[in-house]
Design a protein around this motif. Structure first.
Motif, mmCIF file in Angstrom:
data_model
loop_
_atom_site.group_PDB
_atom_site.id
_atom_site.type_symbol
_atom_site.label_atom_id
_atom_site.label_comp_id
_atom_site.label_asym_id
_atom_site.label_seq_id
_atom_site.Cartn_x
_atom_site.Cartn_y
_atom_site.Cartn_z
ATOM 1 N N ILE A 13 0.844 -1.202 0.000
ATOM 2 C CA ILE A 13 0.000 0.000 0.000
ATOM 3 C C ILE A 13 0.878 1.250 0.000
ATOM 4 C CG2 ILE A 13 -1.676 1.334 1.353
ATOM 5 C CD1 ILE A 13 -2.771 -1.387 2.352
ATOM 6 N N GLY A 14 2.015 1.179 0.708
ATOM 7 C CA GLY A 14 2.938 2.315 0.723
ATOM 8 C C GLY A 14 3.451 2.647 -0.670
ATOM 9 N N PHE A 15 3.845 1.630 -1.441
ATOM 10 C CA PHE A 15 4.310 1.852 -2.810
ATOM 11 C C PHE A 15 3.193 2.415 -3.685
ATOM 12 C CE2 PHE A 15 7.676 -1.592 -2.136
ATOM 13 C CZ PHE A 15 8.727 -0.684 -2.132
ATOM 14 N N LEU A 16 1.964 1.924 -3.495
ATOM 15 C CA LEU A 16 0.847 2.367 -4.327
ATOM 16 C C LEU A 16 0.548 3.846 -4.107
ATOM 17 C CD1 LEU A 16 -1.599 -0.682 -4.036
ATOM 18 C CD2 LEU A 16 0.243 -0.271 -5.679
ATOM 19 N N VAL A 17 0.572 4.288 -2.853
ATOM 20 C CA VAL A 17 0.359 5.715 -2.556
ATOM 21 C C VAL A 17 1.507 6.539 -3.122
ATOM 22 C CG1 VAL A 17 0.113 7.437 -0.726
ATOM 23 C CG2 VAL A 17 -0.988 5.200 -0.485
ATOM 24 N N TYR A 18 2.735 6.029 -2.988
ATOM 25 C CA TYR A 18 3.929 6.709 -3.527
ATOM 26 C C TYR A 18 3.802 6.903 -5.038
ATOM 27 C CZ TYR A 18 8.750 7.042 -5.285
ATOM 28 O OH TYR A 18 9.883 7.406 -5.956
ATOM 29 N N ASN A 19 3.278 5.910 -5.732
ATOM 30 C CA ASN A 19 3.121 6.009 -7.180
ATOM 31 C C ASN A 19 1.921 6.855 -7.587
ATOM 32 O OD1 ASN A 19 5.342 4.372 -7.897
ATOM 33 N ND2 ASN A 19 4.166 2.521 -7.527
ATOM 34 N N ALA A 20 0.876 6.875 -6.745
ATOM 35 C CA ALA A 20 -0.362 7.566 -7.110
ATOM 36 C C ALA A 20 -0.295 9.079 -6.888
ATOM 37 C CB ALA A 20 -1.529 6.979 -6.314
ATOM 38 N N ILE A 21 0.339 9.516 -5.809
ATOM 39 C CA ILE A 21 0.342 10.939 -5.476
ATOM 40 C C ILE A 21 0.901 11.821 -6.593
ATOM 41 C CG2 ILE A 21 1.429 12.667 -3.964
ATOM 42 C CD1 ILE A 21 0.862 10.879 -1.607
ATOM 43 N N PRO A 22 2.065 11.497 -7.194
ATOM 44 C CA PRO A 22 2.584 12.368 -8.253
ATOM 45 C C PRO A 22 1.635 12.549 -9.434
ATOM 46 C CG PRO A 22 4.296 10.886 -7.490
ATOM 47 C CD PRO A 22 3.015 10.424 -6.871
ATOM 48 N N LYS A 23 0.765 11.565 -9.701
ATOM 49 C CA LYS A 23 -0.184 11.674 -10.809
ATOM 50 C C LYS A 23 -1.213 12.774 -10.564
ATOM 51 C CE LYS A 23 0.007 6.887 -12.450
ATOM 52 N NZ LYS A 23 -0.778 5.673 -12.800
ATOM 53 N N ALA A 24 -1.429 13.102 -9.293
ATOM 54 C CA ALA A 24 -2.418 14.121 -8.949
ATOM 55 C C ALA A 24 -1.783 15.496 -8.732
ATOM 56 C CB ALA A 24 -3.169 13.695 -7.690
ATOM 57 N N MET A 25 -0.486 15.605 -8.992
ATOM 58 C CA MET A 25 0.238 16.851 -8.738
ATOM 59 C C MET A 25 0.522 17.613 -10.027
ATOM 60 S SD MET A 25 2.953 15.322 -5.968
ATOM 61 C CE MET A 25 4.008 16.755 -6.081
ATOM 62 N N SER A 26 0.612 18.953 -9.884
ATOM 63 C CA SER A 26 0.967 19.782 -11.043
ATOM 64 C C SER A 26 2.470 19.708 -11.296
ATOM 65 C CB SER A 26 0.550 21.241 -10.792
ATOM 66 O OG SER A 26 1.122 21.731 -9.590
ATOM 67 N N ASP A 27 3.251 19.672 -10.219
ATOM 68 C CA ASP A 27 4.704 19.528 -10.354
ATOM 69 C C ASP A 27 5.050 18.046 -10.411
ATOM 70 O OD1 ASP A 27 5.575 22.304 -10.143
ATOM 71 O OD2 ASP A 27 4.820 22.184 -8.088
ATOM 72 N N SER A 28 6.103 17.717 -11.127
ATOM 73 C CA SER A 28 6.503 16.313 -11.212
ATOM 74 C C SER A 28 7.976 16.226 -11.572
ATOM 75 C CB SER A 28 5.665 15.585 -12.279
ATOM 76 O OG SER A 28 5.870 16.176 -13.551
ATOM 77 N N GLY A 29 8.452 14.989 -11.794
ATOM 78 C CA GLY A 29 9.834 14.807 -12.232
ATOM 79 C C GLY A 29 10.829 15.179 -11.159
ATOM 80 N N LEU A 30 11.948 15.752 -11.581
ATOM 81 C CA LEU A 30 13.036 16.070 -10.655
ATOM 82 C C LEU A 30 12.633 17.127 -9.631
ATOM 83 C CD1 LEU A 30 16.117 16.044 -13.061
ATOM 84 C CD2 LEU A 30 15.545 14.372 -11.305
ATOM 85 N N ALA A 31 11.596 17.914 -9.927
ATOM 86 C CA ALA A 31 11.160 18.957 -8.998
ATOM 87 C C ALA A 31 10.689 18.376 -7.670
ATOM 88 C CB ALA A 31 10.038 19.790 -9.630
ATOM 89 N N ILE A 32 10.130 17.155 -7.690
ATOM 90 C CA ILE A 32 9.597 16.579 -6.452
ATOM 91 C C ILE A 32 10.559 15.582 -5.807
ATOM 92 C CG2 ILE A 32 7.230 16.882 -7.246
ATOM 93 C CD1 ILE A 32 7.114 13.849 -7.726
ATOM 94 N N PHE A 33 11.744 15.414 -6.387
ATOM 95 C CA PHE A 33 12.683 14.427 -5.855
ATOM 96 C C PHE A 33 13.185 14.828 -4.460
ATOM 97 C CE2 PHE A 33 17.015 12.340 -5.907
ATOM 98 C CZ PHE A 33 16.512 11.061 -5.751
ATOM 99 N N PHE A 34 13.514 16.096 -4.271
ATOM 100 C CA PHE A 34 13.993 16.555 -2.960
ATOM 101 C C PHE A 34 12.904 16.463 -1.886
ATOM 102 C CE2 PHE A 34 14.401 20.162 0.064
ATOM 103 C CZ PHE A 34 15.455 19.659 0.815
ATOM 104 N N PRO A 35 11.684 16.998 -2.135
ATOM 105 C CA PRO A 35 10.658 16.852 -1.090
ATOM 106 C C PRO A 35 10.313 15.401 -0.774
ATOM 107 C CG PRO A 35 9.747 17.864 -3.081
ATOM 108 C CD PRO A 35 11.228 17.877 -3.227
ATOM 109 N N GLU A 36 10.369 14.520 -1.771
ATOM 110 C CA GLU A 36 10.135 13.100 -1.493
ATOM 111 C C GLU A 36 11.191 12.570 -0.532
ATOM 112 O OE1 GLU A 36 7.856 11.286 -5.447
ATOM 113 O OE2 GLU A 36 10.012 11.003 -5.197
ATOM 114 N N SER A 37 12.450 12.955 -0.752
ATOM 115 C CA SER A 37 13.529 12.474 0.126
ATOM 116 C C SER A 37 13.381 13.031 1.537
ATOM 117 C CB SER A 37 14.899 12.845 -0.458
ATOM 118 O OG SER A 37 15.124 14.233 -0.403
#
Length: 287
Positions: free
Chosen positions: A161-185
């Motif tokens: 379930i943790g992986f599924l939420v991790y994969n689903a959230i970026p699909k609902a975001m306006s920002d994506s790619g390398l822009a969200i790599f730091f906040p994810e970490s």
């Protein structure tokens, strides 16, 4: 260069379980080191690329990173309990099934009837493939091993379930790619520290195995960054399908490099299962 971007994510994600399993530590050591390593690489990304991300996207990405820790901790625990060559096919199959269903239910994917038919056919292949890789001869299990193994598989199902939420959230975001790599970490490291605090394991911060596991974070970061770049060059479908070849690398690597033994019967079912998982990934993605 394009070929490299396409193949590196699969190679790095395939190597990650092998590198982690060789470190003589507990899952908590491994997940802490992975989070620290990822944070270090993300700081370099911010320093050199200076990507922009708004506050809402930052919080959502951090939340995605926190949920990734749940999934990855389950995977690391699986390596310890039943080995890489059994954990990875099961975990990957569960992720592919869950991600496909979330895409249909929440994001309206597989809109046409033919897409739905092919998609659910792919899910059936994934279920059968994952089930085949989970087959183990009872003679190979120690006393009480069947119950312990069942418990591990249930744990993998729940933590996926943790992986599924991790994969689903970026699909609902306006920002994506390398822009969200730091906040994810950032979300990853916060979640790990909270877990250490609540499980009362502060000694983990000082243990050698924890800091040796930082290399796992570097490997994960290489995979994640090159996957993002591969998506830009090749598109989501092709990049995703090729990245799933990592399950073949990690499963076979577990048997070859970690000496995880399988009987002839188990090996046959595992190879057939891997073929079905890759086939299912292609079917559910390229439609």
């Amino acid at each position: 260069m394009t070929i490299l971007l396409t193949l590196i994510p699969a190679l790095a994600w395939g190597i990650l379980p092998l590198a982690v399993a060789r470190i003589n530590g507990k899952p908590i050591n491994q997940i802490f080191g992975t989070a620290v390593g990822t944070l270090i690489v993300s700081l370099f990304v911010v320093l050199f690329l200076q990507p922009n991300v708004d506050l809402k996207s930052f919080i959502m990405a951090a939340l995605a990173g926190a949920f990734w820790i749940v999934g990855q901790l389950g995977q690391y625990s699986g390596y310890k309990a039943i080995g890489v060559s059994q954990t990875m096919p099961i975990s990957t199959g569960l992720q592919l099934i869950g991600t496909s269903l979330i895409g249909v239910i929440l994001f309206g994917e597989w809109a046409s009837t033919s897409a739905k038919i092919l998609g659910f056919l792919g899910i059936i292949l994934l279920i059968i493939g994952s089930s085949l890789t989970a087959i183990t001869d009872k003679a190979d299990l120690p006393s009480g091993g069947t119950a312990a193994r069942t418990k591990t598989i249930i744990m993998l199902i729940l933590t996926t379930i943790g992986f599924l939420v991790y994969n689903a959230i970026p699909k609902a975001m306006s920002d994506s790619g390398l822009a969200i790599f730091f906040p994810e970490s950032v979300g990853m490291i916060i979640m790990v520290l909270v877990y250490i605090l609540f499980t009362k394991q502060p000694h983990v911060l000082k243990e050698k195995a924890s800091w040796q596991s930082v290399i796992a974070g570097f490997i994960f970061s290489i995979a994640a960054i090159t996957y993002i770049l591969s998506v830009k060059v090749n598109g989501v479908n092709l990049a995703f399908v090729i990245s799933q070849l990592s399950v073949v690398i990690s499963t076979l690597g577990g048997m070859i490099f970690l000496h995880e033994s399988k009987s002839k019967r188990e090996l046959t079912f595992t190879i057939i299962g891997l073929i079905l998982i890759v086939g299912g990934a292609i079917t559910t993605t390229v439609i």
